[in-house]
Motif scaffolding. Sequence first.
Motif, PDB file in Angstrom:
ATOM      1  N   VAL A   1      -9.275  -3.310   1.479  1.00 57.66           N
ATOM      2  CA  VAL A   1      -8.719  -4.192   2.494  1.00 57.66           C
ATOM      3  C   VAL A   1      -8.783  -5.625   1.988  1.00 57.66           C
ATOM      4  CG1 VAL A   1      -8.913  -5.046   4.860  1.00 57.66           C
ATOM      5  CG2 VAL A   1      -9.427  -2.657   4.361  1.00 57.66           C
ATOM      6  N   VAL A   2      -7.644  -6.319   2.007  1.00 57.42           N
ATOM      7  CA  VAL A   2      -7.554  -7.715   1.587  1.00 57.42           C
ATOM      8  C   VAL A   2      -6.577  -8.428   2.525  1.00 57.42           C
ATOM      9  CG1 VAL A   2      -7.003  -9.328  -0.270  1.00 57.42           C
ATOM     10  CG2 VAL A   2      -7.920  -7.076  -0.828  1.00 57.42           C
TER      11      VAL A   2
ATOM     12  N   GLN B   1      -6.888  -1.921  -9.466  1.00 57.95           N
ATOM     13  CA  GLN B   1      -6.887  -3.030  -8.522  1.00 57.95           C
ATOM     14  C   GLN B   1      -6.353  -2.598  -7.162  1.00 57.95           C
ATOM     15  OE1 GLN B   1      -5.057  -6.555 -10.187  1.00 57.95           O
ATOM     16  NE2 GLN B   1      -6.221  -6.412 -12.085  1.00 57.95           N
ATOM     17  N   CYS B   2      -6.565  -3.459  -6.176  1.00 56.89           N
ATOM     18  CA  CYS B   2      -6.120  -3.168  -4.822  1.00 56.89           C
ATOM     19  C   CYS B   2      -4.623  -3.465  -4.702  1.00 56.89           C
ATOM     20  CB  CYS B   2      -6.904  -4.001  -3.815  1.00 56.89           C
ATOM     21  SG  CYS B   2      -6.536  -3.605  -2.088  1.00 56.89           S
ATOM     22  N   CYS B   3      -3.836  -2.433  -4.451  1.00 58.90           N
ATOM     23  CA  CYS B   3      -2.393  -2.569  -4.323  1.00 58.90           C
ATOM     24  C   CYS B   3      -2.046  -2.749  -2.851  1.00 58.90           C
ATOM     25  CB  CYS B   3      -1.701  -1.329  -4.880  1.00 58.90           C
ATOM     26  SG  CYS B   3       0.100  -1.360  -4.723  1.00 58.90           S
ATOM     27  N   LEU B   4      -1.416  -3.867  -2.531  1.00 60.12           N
ATOM     28  CA  LEU B   4      -1.130  -4.226  -1.146  1.00 60.12           C
ATOM     29  C   LEU B   4       0.371  -4.254  -0.877  1.00 60.12           C
ATOM     30  CD1 LEU B   4      -3.613  -7.209  -0.883  1.00 60.12           C
ATOM     31  CD2 LEU B   4      -3.924  -4.980   0.172  1.00 60.12           C
ATOM     32  N   PRO B   5       0.755  -3.966   0.379  1.00 61.22           N
ATOM     33  CA  PRO B   5       2.176  -4.076   0.728  1.00 61.22           C
ATOM     34  C   PRO B   5       2.591  -5.538   0.797  1.00 61.22           C
ATOM     35  CG  PRO B   5       0.866  -3.637   2.688  1.00 61.22           C
ATOM     36  CD  PRO B   5      -0.072  -3.526   1.520  1.00 61.22           C
ATOM     37  N   THR B   6       3.857  -5.791   0.607  1.00 53.55           N
ATOM     38  CA  THR B   6       4.373  -7.153   0.701  1.00 53.55           C
ATOM     39  C   THR B   6       5.298  -7.261   1.911  1.00 53.55           C
ATOM     40  OG1 THR B   6       6.194  -6.603  -0.794  1.00 53.55           O
ATOM     41  CG2 THR B   6       4.218  -7.574  -1.773  1.00 53.55           C
ATOM     42  N   GLY B   7       5.455  -8.471   2.411  1.00 55.38           N
ATOM     43  CA  GLY B   7       6.321  -8.696   3.563  1.00 55.38           C
ATOM     44  C   GLY B   7       6.527 -10.174   3.785  1.00 55.38           C
TER      45      GLY B   7
ATOM     46  N   VAL C   1       1.338 -11.475   7.864  1.00 60.07           N
ATOM     47  CA  VAL C   1       2.408 -10.895   7.055  1.00 60.07           C
ATOM     48  C   VAL C   1       3.083  -9.799   7.859  1.00 60.07           C
ATOM     49  CG1 VAL C   1       2.995  -9.718   4.897  1.00 60.07           C
ATOM     50  CG2 VAL C   1       1.109 -11.342   4.938  1.00 60.07           C
ATOM     51  N   CYS C   2       4.394  -9.703   7.777  1.00 59.86           N
ATOM     52  CA  CYS C   2       5.144  -8.651   8.458  1.00 59.86           C
ATOM     53  C   CYS C   2       5.074  -7.364   7.643  1.00 59.86           C
ATOM     54  CB  CYS C   2       6.603  -9.077   8.639  1.00 59.86           C
ATOM     55  SG  CYS C   2       6.832 -10.443   9.803  1.00 59.86           S
ATOM     56  N   VAL C   3       4.376  -6.368   8.175  1.00 57.63           N
ATOM     57  CA  VAL C   3       4.229  -5.088   7.483  1.00 57.63           C
ATOM     58  C   VAL C   3       4.269  -3.947   8.496  1.00 57.63           C
ATOM     59  CG1 VAL C   3       2.857  -6.012   5.569  1.00 57.63           C
ATOM     60  CG2 VAL C   3       1.707  -5.224   7.642  1.00 57.63           C
ATOM     61  N   ASP C   4       4.328  -2.735   7.987  1.00 59.52           N
ATOM     62  CA  ASP C   4       4.241  -1.552   8.838  1.00 59.52           C
ATOM     63  C   ASP C   4       2.866  -1.553   9.526  1.00 59.52           C
ATOM     64  OD1 ASP C   4       3.314   1.393   9.255  1.00 59.52           O
ATOM     65  OD2 ASP C   4       5.478   1.547   9.009  1.00 59.52           O
ATOM     66  N   VAL C   5       2.831  -1.171  10.787  1.00 57.80           N
ATOM     67  CA  VAL C   5       1.574  -1.215  11.542  1.00 57.80           C
ATOM     68  C   VAL C   5       0.487  -0.364  10.883  1.00 57.80           C
ATOM     69  CG1 VAL C   5       2.613  -1.770  13.767  1.00 57.80           C
ATOM     70  CG2 VAL C   5       2.441   0.625  13.055  1.00 57.80           C
ATOM     71  N   GLY C   6       0.895   0.686  10.155  1.00 60.25           N
ATOM     72  CA  GLY C   6      -0.082   1.537   9.489  1.00 60.25           C
ATOM     73  C   GLY C   6      -0.787   0.863   8.343  1.00 60.25           C
ATOM     74  N   SER C   7      -0.241  -0.268   7.884  1.00 58.54           N
ATOM     75  CA  SER C   7      -0.845  -0.996   6.766  1.00 58.54           C
ATOM     76  C   SER C   7      -1.675  -2.178   7.226  1.00 58.54           C
ATOM     77  CB  SER C   7       0.253  -1.496   5.812  1.00 58.54           C
ATOM     78  OG  SER C   7       0.958  -0.423   5.242  1.00 58.54           O
ATOM     79  N   CYS C   8      -1.791  -2.369   8.545  1.00 57.30           N
ATOM     80  CA  CYS C   8      -2.509  -3.520   9.089  1.00 57.30           C
ATOM     81  C   CYS C   8      -3.943  -3.159   9.463  1.00 57.30           C
ATOM     82  CB  CYS C   8      -1.775  -4.064  10.320  1.00 57.30           C
ATOM     83  SG  CYS C   8      -2.564  -5.531  11.031  1.00 57.30           S
TER      84      CYS C   8
END
Length: 279
Positions: A23-24, A53-59, A70-77
């Motif tokens: 989580v970041v 490394q920690c791979c994070l979604p972008t938005g 950041v605007c992301v899918d709720v499952g990634s929050c």
Amino acid sequence: MISTYTAVVFIVSLAAPLAYACVVDNLKGTCMEKSACAGRTVAGKCAGAANIQCCLPTGTSCSASGKSGVCVDVGSCAGTAVSGLCPGAANIKCCVASGGSAGSPAGLCGSYAGSEVKSIAGNDNVMYSVVKIRSEHLTTPSSASLSPTDSDNTMTTTTACAFDQMATAAKAAGVSVKISSGFRTIARQNYFWNCYQTKSCNNGNLAARPGTSNHGKGIALDLNTDCGKQAGAKPNCGGSAVYQWLYNNAHNYGFTRTVQSEPWHWEFRGVGVARASFS
């Protein structure tokens, strides 16, 4: 006579090795090789080699109640997902920190929200974002005022958030979980390695070769289990309330044991991690 043959093609999907969560910036990520990440990567949040490394979604950027997100899918929050602030489908929401103050440092929560974040070089000279361990979380509270070169008194922001949640739950159950050693600089690891080699200090306790210890990544914590070393298949920790609580609950907060001989050594590997077989 003409015979017609139908070719059947079987497609076998090779599953990738199971990854664990990180989580970041209030976002849920996955620990994987940097080159395999389609989003952005953050070092210092995962165990293993430097390229894990920690791979994070972008938005797109957004803001809610004065907090940047950041605007992301709720499952990634991993924080709070706020509707009506982002373009796209209904599941794309503005992910901001839960609680705390606006602009709290990335990945921090609970009593660590608002703590000063510093960058310190660890294994392979990778820079890690760390915070000082709060005095009430240390076995020796006075060491909170020391420099990180004199005491292992810091931990990464993600580890700090997870530990705070765990320590708070333990306290509610009447158990006081404390840290005797957190993030470790190379100079500090050299000291412990020398002690292990010479048996002239630190009780000659086992220490990893400098540059290989997960203390040098800020995910390893030595805790106040106070039940000595483990010589056999199972620890002799029946009389330690701290150890028993950790055994039953630590994995729910992402912590597990990784060194069989050291019941005090626990590492943050992400929520959902399994108990070690030798626990």
